[in-house]
Design an enzyme around this catalytic site. Sequence first.
Site, PDB file in Angstrom:
ATOM      1  N   ASP A  10       0.874  -1.153   0.000  1.00 16.45           N
ATOM      2  CA  ASP A  10       0.000   0.000   0.000  1.00 16.45           C
ATOM      3  C   ASP A  10       0.922   1.217   0.000  1.00 16.45           C
ATOM      4  O   ASP A  10       2.089   1.118   0.388  1.00 16.45           O
ATOM      5  CB  ASP A  10      -0.891  -0.035   1.247  1.00 16.45           C
ATOM      6  CG  ASP A  10      -1.858   1.119   1.312  1.00 16.45           C
ATOM      7  OD1 ASP A  10      -2.407   1.509   0.266  1.00 16.45           O
ATOM      8  OD2 ASP A  10      -2.065   1.644   2.423  1.00 16.45           O
ATOM      9  N   ASP A  12       0.081   5.028   1.026  1.00 15.90           N
ATOM     10  CA  ASP A  12      -0.051   5.959   2.157  1.00 15.90           C
ATOM     11  C   ASP A  12      -0.111   5.189   3.469  1.00 15.90           C
ATOM     12  O   ASP A  12      -0.922   4.287   3.648  1.00 15.90           O
ATOM     13  CB  ASP A  12      -1.298   6.826   1.979  1.00 15.90           C
ATOM     14  CG  ASP A  12      -1.259   7.640   0.688  1.00 15.90           C
ATOM     15  OD1 ASP A  12      -0.148   7.993   0.251  1.00 15.90           O
ATOM     16  OD2 ASP A  12      -2.331   7.910   0.121  1.00 15.90           O
ATOM     17  N   GLN A  55      -6.746   5.608  -4.376  1.00 17.74           N
ATOM     18  CA  GLN A  55      -6.545   7.058  -4.455  1.00 17.74           C
ATOM     19  C   GLN A  55      -7.859   7.742  -4.823  1.00 17.74           C
ATOM     20  O   GLN A  55      -7.987   8.402  -5.853  1.00 17.74           O
ATOM     21  CB  GLN A  55      -5.439   7.384  -5.467  1.00 17.74           C
ATOM     22  CG  GLN A  55      -4.067   6.908  -5.047  1.00 17.74           C
ATOM     23  CD  GLN A  55      -3.583   7.576  -3.768  1.00 17.74           C
ATOM     24  OE1 GLN A  55      -3.753   8.774  -3.584  1.00 17.74           O
ATOM     25  NE2 GLN A  55      -3.007   6.790  -2.872  1.00 17.74           N
TER      26      GLN A  55
END
Length: 163
Positions: A10, A12, A55
């Site tokens: 992943d 973030d 996102q």
Amino acid sequence: MNKKKAIFLDRDGILNRNRDDYVKDISELEIFPNIENFIKKLQASGFLIIVVSNQSAINRGLTTHSNVDEIHASIQAYLNKFGANIDNFYYCPHTPAENCTCRKPKPGLLIKAIDDFSIDPLSSWMVGDRDSDVDAGESVGCKTIKIQENSCDFENILKTILS
């Protein structure tokens, strides 16, 4: 054909600090220290490094595909200074309400990467900070690791994967 092994990451909360209001442009990007060493050690062990990231800020109108591409280019440039790199970035721009097949926990991003790179999911890992990351990885047969968001727990991840 020889199948490859990969680490799906992943973005973030794993590579860079997660923000409650999303990382919308490179001015908000805070890459974690020592991520380059973590990635180099995984690459030295024969793993491809693939980022798979939701996102939804794109379709929420908070950022653009161009900004996300610039963020990814910035992460790549940073890693390249240390001889490390991401093999590819895959991201889903959709909001949960759009019910797409690429937004984690659905496995669309991982399936695309598996097909693009001829990856053996049973020899691969998904590393994330949310249940949706773990669910996506498990749905394609990957081993999974869930860490606390923004924890930079790279040594323990390496111990788990490389042991």
